[in-house]
Design an enzyme around this catalytic site. Structure first.
Site, PDB file in Angstrom:
ATOM      1  N   GLU A  93      26.707-106.223  -8.431  1.00  0.00           N
ATOM      2  CA  GLU A  93      27.184-104.852  -8.251  1.00  0.00           C
ATOM      3  C   GLU A  93      27.927-104.458  -9.519  1.00  0.00           C
ATOM      4  O   GLU A  93      28.660-105.263 -10.087  1.00  0.00           O
ATOM      5  CB  GLU A  93      28.144-104.792  -7.047  1.00  0.00           C
ATOM      6  CG  GLU A  93      28.699-103.400  -6.774  1.00  0.00           C
ATOM      7  CD  GLU A  93      29.654-103.347  -5.572  1.00  0.00           C
ATOM      8  OE1 GLU A  93      30.107-104.411  -5.112  1.00  0.00           O
ATOM      9  OE2 GLU A  93      29.937-102.232  -5.094  1.00  0.00           O
TER      10      GLU A  93
ATOM     11  N   HIS B 291      35.230-108.443  -7.993  1.00  0.00           N
ATOM     12  CA  HIS B 291      35.318-109.285  -6.788  1.00  0.00           C
ATOM     13  C   HIS B 291      34.081-110.150  -6.633  1.00  0.00           C
ATOM     14  O   HIS B 291      33.049-109.910  -7.256  1.00  0.00           O
ATOM     15  CB  HIS B 291      35.521-108.434  -5.522  1.00  0.00           C
ATOM     16  CG  HIS B 291      34.400-107.488  -5.211  1.00  0.00           C
ATOM     17  ND1 HIS B 291      34.377-106.173  -5.631  1.00  0.00           N
ATOM     18  CD2 HIS B 291      33.240-107.660  -4.525  1.00  0.00           C
ATOM     19  CE1 HIS B 291      33.263-105.590  -5.207  1.00  0.00           C
ATOM     20  NE2 HIS B 291      32.552-106.468  -4.533  1.00  0.00           N
TER      21      HIS B 291
ATOM     22  N   HIS C  90      27.331-111.397  -3.317  1.00  0.00           N
ATOM     23  CA  HIS C  90      27.179-110.770  -4.631  1.00  0.00           C
ATOM     24  C   HIS C  90      28.453-110.919  -5.454  1.00  0.00           C
ATOM     25  O   HIS C  90      29.496-111.318  -4.940  1.00  0.00           O
ATOM     26  CB  HIS C  90      26.797-109.276  -4.515  1.00  0.00           C
ATOM     27  CG  HIS C  90      27.850-108.388  -3.936  1.00  0.00           C
ATOM     28  ND1 HIS C  90      27.915-108.045  -2.598  1.00  0.00           N
ATOM     29  CD2 HIS C  90      28.895-107.728  -4.513  1.00  0.00           C
ATOM     30  CE1 HIS C  90      28.942-107.226  -2.394  1.00  0.00           C
ATOM     31  NE2 HIS C  90      29.556-107.016  -3.531  1.00  0.00           N
TER      32      HIS C  90
END
Lengths: 134, 134
Positions: B130, B7, B79
């Site tokens: 991440e 994502h 992010h």
């Protein structure tokens, strides 16, 4: 209306170092640098299984990302690109909603040879959005 | 090593307005807000054909994105999340390359119920990354 996420663009101060890091430490499939003088950038494509990351570095004196790197010397996520089927219809729909299309509102031929438009980040939660017709 | 782009997370000052805009003007498939009190965020997932956009809004007094929105009141891309098969092996490989894993270096259970780690943006061209084990 929006379809696939075509790519995420990351502006980087050192293209060679960034490409080496994605190839090495992150173990990704990283292409060769491609100069795009018409767009004022050199681009490295990183192919992920479902989308692409584009590393962007300024090329020439009038690069659209020079200002971004001045403000963010370490680099940063520059924009996301969503695919659309009909870019003029998309622009009309967005303008109707009150959102601003950057420039004169006419699609330009982007770095992939396809019509693109950029949307004003202030109208989209601080996120610069590119639309690409596919 | 890195696999799919799981994502892109966008921090937004007004979750309802942002969700309405992605549903309406951008015509995307937008889910209902999900409170994640353990992570200090309320999340709205936008399902694109190949990946997800996560709209993030602070929840509670100690939200990890409150500082980001203070610095970027209009919001911004927060992010990107890459999938990895083995998060401990990934962390070891990245540490070996000299990159910093945030926190104590131990994977935490993320908002999707899977082990996650964050990498220091200063070591990755200003981009907060991440990693999520899938």
């Amino acid at each position: 209306m929006i379809g696939r996420l075509n790519h995420v663009a990351i502006a980087v101060p050192d293209l060679e170092a960034a490409a080496a890091q994605y190839r090495g430490a992150l173990g990704a499939s990283v292409g060769a640098p491609q100069a795009e003088p018409d767009h004022g950038v050199t681009v490295v494509f990183i192919e992920l299984p479902n989308t692409k990351i584009e590393l962007l570095h300024p090329l020439g004196d009038d690069s659209p990302i020079a200002g971004f790197l001045e403000k963010n010397p370490a680099g940063g996520i520059h924009h996301v690109c969503y695919e659309v089927e009909d870019i003029r219809a998309a622009a009309a729909r967005l303008s109707e909603s009150g959102a601003r299309v950057l420039g004169d509102g006419e699609p330009k031929i982007g770095a992939h040879g396809k019509p693109v438009l950029f949307l004003h980040p202030k109208d989209f939660n601080g996120c610069l959005i590119e639309l690409e017709e596919v």
